[in-house]
Motif scaffolding. Structure first.
Motif, PDB file in Angstrom:
ATOM      1  N   GLY A 178       0.815  -1.205   0.000  1.00  0.00           N
ATOM      2  CA  GLY A 178       0.000   0.000   0.000  1.00  0.00           C
ATOM      3  C   GLY A 178       0.841   1.243   0.000  1.00  0.00           C
ATOM      4  O   GLY A 178       2.079   1.188  -0.100  1.00  0.00           O
ATOM      5  N   TRP A 179       0.152   2.380   0.123  1.00  0.00           N
ATOM      6  CA  TRP A 179       0.815   3.681   0.063  1.00  0.00           C
ATOM      7  C   TRP A 179       0.294   4.609   1.146  1.00  0.00           C
ATOM      8  O   TRP A 179      -0.916   4.725   1.352  1.00  0.00           O
ATOM      9  CB  TRP A 179       0.571   4.354  -1.289  1.00  0.00           C
ATOM     10  CG  TRP A 179       1.327   3.726  -2.416  1.00  0.00           C
ATOM     11  CD1 TRP A 179       0.890   2.728  -3.239  1.00  0.00           C
ATOM     12  CD2 TRP A 179       2.654   4.064  -2.843  1.00  0.00           C
ATOM     13  NE1 TRP A 179       1.866   2.426  -4.165  1.00  0.00           N
ATOM     14  CE2 TRP A 179       2.957   3.227  -3.939  1.00  0.00           C
ATOM     15  CE3 TRP A 179       3.600   4.986  -2.411  1.00  0.00           C
ATOM     16  CZ2 TRP A 179       4.178   3.288  -4.597  1.00  0.00           C
ATOM     17  CZ3 TRP A 179       4.817   5.048  -3.069  1.00  0.00           C
ATOM     18  CH2 TRP A 179       5.099   4.212  -4.151  1.00  0.00           C
ATOM     19  N   ARG A 180       1.220   5.275   1.820  1.00  0.00           N
ATOM     20  CA  ARG A 180       0.886   6.445   2.628  1.00  0.00           C
ATOM     21  C   ARG A 180       1.075   7.647   1.711  1.00  0.00           C
ATOM     22  O   ARG A 180       2.165   7.856   1.163  1.00  0.00           O
ATOM     23  CB  ARG A 180       1.806   6.566   3.842  1.00  0.00           C
ATOM     24  CG  ARG A 180       1.617   7.888   4.602  1.00  0.00           C
ATOM     25  CD  ARG A 180       2.759   8.136   5.564  1.00  0.00           C
ATOM     26  NE  ARG A 180       2.628   9.428   6.227  1.00  0.00           N
ATOM     27  CZ  ARG A 180       3.093  10.587   5.774  1.00  0.00           C
ATOM     28  NH1 ARG A 180       3.738  10.647   4.611  1.00  0.00           N
ATOM     29  NH2 ARG A 180       2.918  11.703   6.461  1.00  0.00           N
ATOM     30  N   LEU A 181       0.044   8.443   1.536  1.00  0.00           N
ATOM     31  CA  LEU A 181       0.078   9.573   0.611  1.00  0.00           C
ATOM     32  C   LEU A 181       0.401  10.844   1.395  1.00  0.00           C
ATOM     33  O   LEU A 181      -0.449  11.405   2.086  1.00  0.00           O
ATOM     34  CB  LEU A 181      -1.255   9.689  -0.125  1.00  0.00           C
ATOM     35  CG  LEU A 181      -1.681   8.392  -0.835  1.00  0.00           C
ATOM     36  CD1 LEU A 181      -3.048   8.539  -1.460  1.00  0.00           C
ATOM     37  CD2 LEU A 181      -0.636   7.972  -1.866  1.00  0.00           C
ATOM     38  N   ASP A 182       1.638  11.268   1.304  1.00  0.00           N
ATOM     39  CA  ASP A 182       2.108  12.429   2.056  1.00  0.00           C
ATOM     40  C   ASP A 182       1.364  13.693   1.619  1.00  0.00           C
ATOM     41  O   ASP A 182       1.101  13.897   0.439  1.00  0.00           O
ATOM     42  CB  ASP A 182       3.614  12.603   1.828  1.00  0.00           C
ATOM     43  CG  ASP A 182       4.189  13.744   2.625  1.00  0.00           C
ATOM     44  OD1 ASP A 182       4.254  13.632   3.861  1.00  0.00           O
ATOM     45  OD2 ASP A 182       4.561  14.768   2.014  1.00  0.00           O
ATOM     46  N   ALA A 183       1.043  14.534   2.615  1.00  0.00           N
ATOM     47  CA  ALA A 183       0.387  15.822   2.351  1.00  0.00           C
ATOM     48  C   ALA A 183      -0.849  15.664   1.473  1.00  0.00           C
ATOM     49  O   ALA A 183      -1.144  16.519   0.635  1.00  0.00           O
ATOM     50  CB  ALA A 183       1.368  16.803   1.718  1.00  0.00           C
ATOM     51  N   ALA A 184      -1.600  14.598   1.700  1.00  0.00           N
ATOM     52  CA  ALA A 184      -2.818  14.384   0.907  1.00  0.00           C
ATOM     53  C   ALA A 184      -3.767  15.564   1.041  1.00  0.00           C
ATOM     54  O   ALA A 184      -4.478  15.913   0.089  1.00  0.00           O
ATOM     55  CB  ALA A 184      -3.507  13.094   1.353  1.00  0.00           C
ATOM     56  N   TYR A 185      -3.764  16.195   2.188  1.00  0.00           N
ATOM     57  CA  TYR A 185      -4.671  17.328   2.422  1.00  0.00           C
ATOM     58  C   TYR A 185      -4.423  18.481   1.461  1.00  0.00           C
ATOM     59  O   TYR A 185      -5.301  19.334   1.271  1.00  0.00           O
ATOM     60  CB  TYR A 185      -4.522  17.827   3.869  1.00  0.00           C
ATOM     61  CG  TYR A 185      -3.131  18.283   4.231  1.00  0.00           C
ATOM     62  CD1 TYR A 185      -2.719  19.589   4.015  1.00  0.00           C
ATOM     63  CD2 TYR A 185      -2.219  17.394   4.803  1.00  0.00           C
ATOM     64  CE1 TYR A 185      -1.439  20.010   4.341  1.00  0.00           C
ATOM     65  CE2 TYR A 185      -0.937  17.803   5.134  1.00  0.00           C
ATOM     66  CZ  TYR A 185      -0.550  19.107   4.900  1.00  0.00           C
ATOM     67  OH  TYR A 185       0.729  19.510   5.218  1.00  0.00           O
ATOM     68  N   ALA A 186      -3.239  18.537   0.846  1.00  0.00           N
ATOM     69  CA  ALA A 186      -2.910  19.614  -0.086  1.00  0.00           C
ATOM     70  C   ALA A 186      -3.249  19.258  -1.530  1.00  0.00           C
ATOM     71  O   ALA A 186      -3.105  20.093  -2.428  1.00  0.00           O
ATOM     72  CB  ALA A 186      -1.423  19.964   0.028  1.00  0.00           C
TER      73      ALA A 186
END
Length: 430
Positions: free
Chosen positions: A172-180
């Motif tokens: 899987g993936w952790r999506l960094d700064a997804a909030y942006a």
């Protein structure tokens, strides 16, 4: 969500710091440092974790969140063979590996950005510009250039990157700064990934905003639960369990749309053992983490009560991202009681996997004492009693049908919790 995440408990590692990689990539020779994670895999399994949540491992300029080549392992960490070795070693122990994808911005030596600055109009469309024509950056950091998520070539690139490493064994993936990132970007990218990898898990970094709404619009499986993280240490420090109770109401609402990633620490925040003003309350924070809904994550070192303060300056993350010894035998002896406490509470969580989507309410609430009841769909129950006062506290609650599962301080009467202590009770099995 993929079904396997119902039982997931992550051990988070920031590889560049963990392995002692140099701060800057320019001029750094190839070193096979990623292999230094392998002696720690059994340690993670014995802790009770089921996977590694890895920080950035792709070629970058400095801290890893300034990626320059998404298809290449950072030479400071090694090469493709080192990645394959780690995936295999983890799989041999039943551990899944989730990677950190920085898809909101890139470093300034990213190939497409070099082409854009050289005047290539197709490459220039990969990046956002402001009204003056200047390239936009991530939160004012000049060296982090913001990608243009309206550009189809960017979406295609991200999808290819995700599938490439999933093909090689990532889970899987952790999506960094997804909030942006606009939610509709993920809604366009993720279906093509899920079609090829239907059991993939996608968790987006959300610090603020509408967690549930963003998850629904984007198609993410999970989001980081910073609201609960803040309420945990803040309520303990301030002697204000009303804050925690309110955050758990919010947590219940979020669970209607998404199962969040929960934590008491990570690579971006001051260590929980440092953040708490009273070290006697570390167990309280952990007891909440492992008895409320969500997918728990333990940041490497927190299970040994590592200290570390995040500072707002260049190099301000160094203290919370330290080098680890070659293997667990090099750890200081005073951290092992905290490790064993983690083992006990993770064991409790594993015996009650239904907690992943439980709803938690405060059955009894004062500033310094709270009884948190977590309920499952089939009538299961976990009751957590927390006391941060200076005197024993008797909870006016009917404990019929419950038994003590874990406690910080042994007591004859389970309704009485010693000063600065806690008790977990669970449903008596038929």
């Amino acid at each position: 969500m993929p079904h396997w995440t119902d039982h997931a408990i992550w051990w988070q590692v920031y590889p560049l710091g963990f392995t002692g990689a140099p701060a800057r990539a320019v001029g750094a020779p190839l070193r096979h440092r990623l292999r230094a994670c392998e002696p720690w895999l059994d340690y993670a399994v014995e802790l009770g974790c089921s996977g590694l949540l890895l920080g950035p491992i792709f070629a970058a300029e400095t801290h890893g969140y300034d990626t320059v080549d998404f298809f290449r392992i950072d030479p400071r960490l090694g090469d493709d063979d080192d990645f394959d070795r780690l995936i295999t070693a983890a799989a041999d122990r039943g551990l899944r590996v989730v990677l950190d994808g920085v898809f909101n911005h890139v470093g300034r030596t990213f190939a497409k950005f070099i082409e854009a600055e050289a005047g290539d109009p197709a490459a220039a469309r990969w990046f956002r510009r402001d009204a003056t024509g200047e390239y936009q950056t991530f939160e004012g950091h000049h060296h982090l250039v913001a990608l243009n998520h309206d550009e189809p070539a960017v979406a295609d690139h991200v999808q290819r990157v995700m599938n490439h490493w999933l093909d090689r064994g990532a889970a899987g993936w952790r999506l960094d700064a997804a909030y942006a990132v606009p939610a509709d970007f993920w809604a366009r990218v993720l279906p093509g990934v899920r079609e090829r990898h239907p059991q993939v898990w996608m968790v987006g970094e959300m610090i603020h905003g509408d967690y549930a709404g963003y998850a629904t619009a984007s198609g993410l499986d999970s989001v980081t639960q910073y609201e609960l993280w803040k309420a945990l240490w803040s309520s303990l420090n301030d002697g204000n369990f009303y804050e925690l109770a309110w955050a758990l109401k919010r947590h219940n609402d979020i669970l209607g749309a998404v199962t969040p990633l929960t934590f008491v620490g990570n690579h971006d925040v001051t260590r929980i053992a440092t953040r708490l003003t009273d070290q006697r309350h570390l167990g309280h924070a952990l007891a909440v983490l492992f008895t409320v809904a969500g997918i728990p994550s333990v940041y490497s070192g927190d299970e040994q009560a590592f200290q570390g303060t995040k500072q707002d300056r260049v190099g301000g993350d160094d203290e919370i991202r330290p080098v680890f010894p070659a293997d667990p035998s090099g750890l200081a002896p005073y951290g092992w009681p905290t490790y064993r406490l983690h083992q006990r509470l993770i064991g409790l969580r594993r015996r009650n996997p239904w907690l992943v989507r439980a709803r938690t309410t405060a059955d009894h609430l004062t500033n310094h004492a709270v009884a948190l009841r977590s309920d499952g769909d089939a009538g299961e129950k976990v009751l957590l009693l927390l006391n941060i006062g200076d005197e024993p506290y008797r909870f006016p609650i009917d404990l019929t049908g419950l038994r003590v599962a874990e406690t910080a301080t042994e007591t004859v009467d389970p309704a009485v919790v010693a000063p600065h202590s806690w008790t977990v009770l669970t449903t008596i099995a038929d």
